[in-house]
Design a protein around this motif. Sequence first.
Motif, short mmCIF file in Angstrom:
data_model
loop_
_atom_site.label_atom_id
_atom_site.label_comp_id
_atom_site.label_asym_id
_atom_site.label_seq_id
_atom_site.Cartn_x
_atom_site.Cartn_y
_atom_site.Cartn_z
N LYS A 40 -152.05 -56.56 45.89
CA LYS A 40 -151.10 -56.48 46.99
C LYS A 40 -151.67 -56.97 48.32
O LYS A 40 -150.92 -57.42 49.18
CB LYS A 40 -150.60 -55.04 47.14
CG LYS A 40 -151.70 -54.06 47.53
CD LYS A 40 -151.21 -52.65 47.54
CE LYS A 40 -152.30 -51.70 47.99
NZ LYS A 40 -151.80 -50.35 48.12
N GLU A 44 -150.31 -59.34 52.03
CA GLU A 44 -150.50 -58.79 53.37
C GLU A 44 -151.44 -59.63 54.22
O GLU A 44 -151.40 -59.56 55.44
CB GLU A 44 -151.02 -57.37 53.28
CG GLU A 44 -149.98 -56.45 52.68
CD GLU A 44 -150.48 -55.05 52.55
OE1 GLU A 44 -150.82 -54.46 53.59
OE2 GLU A 44 -150.53 -54.55 51.42
N GLY A 74 -152.72 -50.29 53.46
CA GLY A 74 -151.71 -51.32 53.27
C GLY A 74 -150.54 -51.28 54.22
O GLY A 74 -149.94 -52.31 54.50
N ILE A 78 -148.28 -54.18 58.02
CA ILE A 78 -146.82 -54.31 58.01
C ILE A 78 -146.23 -53.57 59.21
O ILE A 78 -145.35 -54.09 59.90
CB ILE A 78 -146.22 -53.77 56.69
CG1 ILE A 78 -146.78 -54.54 55.50
CG2 ILE A 78 -144.70 -53.88 56.72
CD1 ILE A 78 -146.43 -53.91 54.15
N ASP A 121 -147.01 -50.40 51.91
CA ASP A 121 -146.89 -51.68 51.22
C ASP A 121 -146.26 -51.51 49.85
O ASP A 121 -145.22 -52.08 49.55
CB ASP A 121 -148.24 -52.40 51.14
CG ASP A 121 -149.36 -51.58 50.53
OD1 ASP A 121 -149.13 -50.40 50.13
OD2 ASP A 121 -150.48 -52.10 50.45
N CYS A 148 -140.88 -49.56 52.46
CA CYS A 148 -141.98 -50.16 51.71
C CYS A 148 -141.62 -51.59 51.33
O CYS A 148 -140.44 -51.94 51.20
CB CYS A 148 -142.36 -49.34 50.48
SG CYS A 148 -141.18 -49.32 49.16
#
Length: 183
Positions: A40, A44, A74, A78, A121, A148
Motif C-alpha cells: 500500500k 501513497e 498510512g 492522505i 489508507d 479510507c
Amino acid sequence: MRGSVRGPRRSLAQRIDSLCRLEGEFVLRSGTVASEYFDKYLFESDPHTLRAVAERMVPLLPPDTDVLGGLELGGVPIATILSSLTSLPVAFVRKEAKTYGTCRLAEGRDVTGARVTLVEDVITTGGAVRAAAVALRAQSAVVSTVLCAIDRSPAGHHPLADAGVEIRSVLVRADLDRARARA
C-alpha cells in the motif's frame, strides 16, 4: 459506502493495483509465504495517485468535521493532502501516546471536544481504527466516521460496527480484484 467501480474510479483502481501488487516471494505477518503482495505504501508515495485518492475523499467527508485524524503511518500522507484540499486542520494520531516530551497520542491540532473524522489508507480488520477511536474518545473527541482509500474487509462485513464507526471508502476489495482481472 461500497459500490462498483465506474469510469474514473475504475481507472484509479487499476492504477493502484498496478502500482501496489508485487509478485515474488513474500513472508506475511502470519508467517505464511505468498507469491503476491499488496504494498500500500507504493500508492501513497506516488504524488499523483495520492492526490487522486484524497480528491475522491472530499465528497465523502462528513460536513460537520472539525479535525481530520490521520492514523500512523498510512493515514498521515492522505490526511495531509486532504487537509490541503479542504482547509481542515489535521491531527496525526499515533498508535500509542509518546512516553516523552508532550506525551500526546495526537500531534498537531488539539482534538478535545472536536468532531474528528479519521483517515486511514487500508482497512481490513479495523483494529487500528477501533483503537484510535477509543483513545480519541477518551480525550473527549467525537469520532463516528473513518475515510479510507481501500476497504479490504469482506463484502457485507462491517468490521467497525461494534465501535460505532462508519466506514466511507474510495475503493473496496472487489474494485481492485476487478482491476486485476482486467489487466
